[in-house]
Design an enzyme around this catalytic site. Structure first.
Site, mmCIF file in Angstrom:
data_model
loop_
_atom_site.group_PDB
_atom_site.id
_atom_site.type_symbol
_atom_site.label_atom_id
_atom_site.label_comp_id
_atom_site.label_asym_id
_atom_site.label_seq_id
_atom_site.Cartn_x
_atom_site.Cartn_y
_atom_site.Cartn_z
ATOM 1 N N THR A 125 0.818 -1.223 0.000
ATOM 2 C CA THR A 125 0.000 0.000 0.000
ATOM 3 C C THR A 125 0.853 1.275 0.000
ATOM 4 O OG1 THR A 125 -1.702 -1.189 1.185
ATOM 5 C CG2 THR A 125 -1.830 1.199 1.282
ATOM 6 N N GLY A 338 -25.867 -3.230 26.809
ATOM 7 C CA GLY A 338 -26.531 -1.949 27.089
ATOM 8 C C GLY A 338 -25.536 -0.868 27.487
ATOM 9 N N GLU A 362 -6.588 -5.080 3.817
ATOM 10 C CA GLU A 362 -6.357 -6.124 2.804
ATOM 11 C C GLU A 362 -7.515 -6.269 1.815
ATOM 12 O OE1 GLU A 362 -4.409 -9.825 3.841
ATOM 13 O OE2 GLU A 362 -3.551 -8.795 5.542
#
Ligand code: COS
Length: 378
Positions: A125, A338, A362
């Protein structure tokens, strides 16, 4: 069709489960909060030979299969999501060496990765090459017996602690994917440095850092798979990497379900545990069913890979489905808990933040859908 693990596989899994219960789970919160790379966990995993499960014995592995690796990865991720993510990213450096490494490259680089002596990372990347993986601009030139690289990579998991890097450069940046080439780099190579760490929504102990190449040199013999074959190396690496991310997502989802189950059995409202209410039971049943589907898809993709059948479509499906299941499951787990689920007293809010990573890393969910569509429209 046989859904049983073999005796050998089961033996590994039993040992891993025990290790996870005793070592990883009790300090999972601490591992996350520390902001430190989980070296101690990794050292113990190396003692159990967990890094080289599908690597052949001659290169320091266990000589087993990707199915066992996937099942082990799910256990590790469920017990400690950070350690699971390191384990998954490590395979991104190992697998291209398994697939394309020369004998010498395998001995020198695959062996220390398989034994866990060294950690690996995969650098594809870039700021301009994310989903558009063919747009790698880090230039590479062959000069005097070395490839000289200039450019940078971003978001690289394990960067820093890793000592072996598979880096995708480009001999012809003007020709996009057609010039892309894979190289092996080691920590300390001239001109190769590690840049800033990303501050992320979750996983503070998991490094995602820049790789910087300023006239960075790697010996000519460190080209992997040959010149201009880097796009193929990247795509085939991501095929297995997607199974790795799928198993990480299953681990996160399972951890969330476990917390939701135990809380639902203990939390009393209107005079009974909330697990007695159908509104909660429906949520828990949906979570469990989806996790089972995600787990089976991941295991099926790994099994296809082991049997030499095409597995790319299933790997994309496994990654897509498991990551979306992790997001849904963790969101529902917060809902079951909650107000407490929204606090940092319980780990489900962390798991929900962690789950988001898997829908992006990925190959985003959108990219997985493209890959799947390409396969089914062929
Ligand atoms: N295995 C082997 N070869 C593959 C492959 C695979 N899984 N996928 C593509 N290829 C080959 C094709 O066969 C084609 O070869 P030829 O040029 O010889 O015909 C070539 O690669 C180009 O394929 P294609 O045209 O499908 O590529 P695209 O540029 O359209 O890219 C996508 C396709 C978008 C799917 C690809 O760029 C991709 O996966 N992007 C996401 C990358 C990613 O995950 N980024 C995050 C990285 S985190 S490490």
């Amino acid at each position: 069709m046989d859904f049983e693990f073999s005796e050998d596989q089961q033996a590994v899994l039993d040992a891993v489960r025990e290790f996870c219960e005793e070592e990883l789970k009790p300090k999972a919160e601490e591992t996350d909060a520390s902001g430190e790379f989980p070296w101690e966990n990794l050292r113990k995993m190396a003692e159990l030979d967990l890094f080289g499960i599908p690597v052949s014995e001659e290169y320091g592995g266990l000589g087993m299969d990707f199915l066992t690796w996937a099942a082990v990865g799910m256990e590790i991720s469920q017990a400690c999501t950070t350690t699971g993510a390191v384990f998954g990213a490590h395979m991104l450096a190992q697998y291209p060496l398994m697939l394309f490494g020369t004998e010498e490259q395998k001995r020198k680089y695959l062996t220390p990765l398989a034994t866990g002596e060294k950690i690996g990372a995969f650098g594809l990347t870039e700021p301009g090459a994310g989903s558009d993986a063919g747009n790698v601009r880090t230039s590479a030139v062959l000069q005097d017996g070395y490839y000289v690289l200039n450019g940078s990579k971003i978001f690289i998991t394990n960067a820093g602690p890793a000592e072996i890097y598979i880096v995708i450069g480009n001999l012809r940046p003007d020709r996009g994917a057609r010039g892309m080439t894979a190289f092996i780099f080691e920590t300390g190579y001239e001109g190769f440095t590690i840049g800033k760490n990303e501050k992320k929504m979750a996983f503070p102990s998991l490094p995602n850092r820049e790789l910087i190449f300023q006239d960075a040199k790697t010996p000519a013999e460190n080209v992997l798979a040959g010149e201009k074959r880097g796009f193929r190396v990247a795509m085939q690496t991501l095929d297995v990497g997607r199974i790795g991310m799928g198993i990480g997502a299953v681990g996160v989802a399972e951890a969330a379900l476990k917390h939701a189950l135990s809380y639902a059995k203990e939390r009393v409202q209107f005079g009974q545990p909330i697990s007695a209410f159908q509104a909660i039971q429906v949520k828990l049943a949906d979570m469990a069913t989806e996790i089972e589907c995600a787990r089976l898809l991941c295991l099926q993709a790994a099994w296809l890979k082991d049997t030499g059948k095409p597995f790319e479509k299933q790997a994309a499906m496994a990654k897509l489905f498991a990551s979306e299941v992790a997001m849904r499951t963790t969101t529902q787990a917060v809902q079951v808990l909650g107000g407490y689920g929204y606090t940092k007293e319980f780990p489900v809010e962390r798991l929900m933040r962690e789950a988001k990573l898997f829908e992006i890393v990925e190959g985003t969910s959108e990219i997985q859908r493209l890959v799947i569509a390409n396969h089914i429209l062929k």
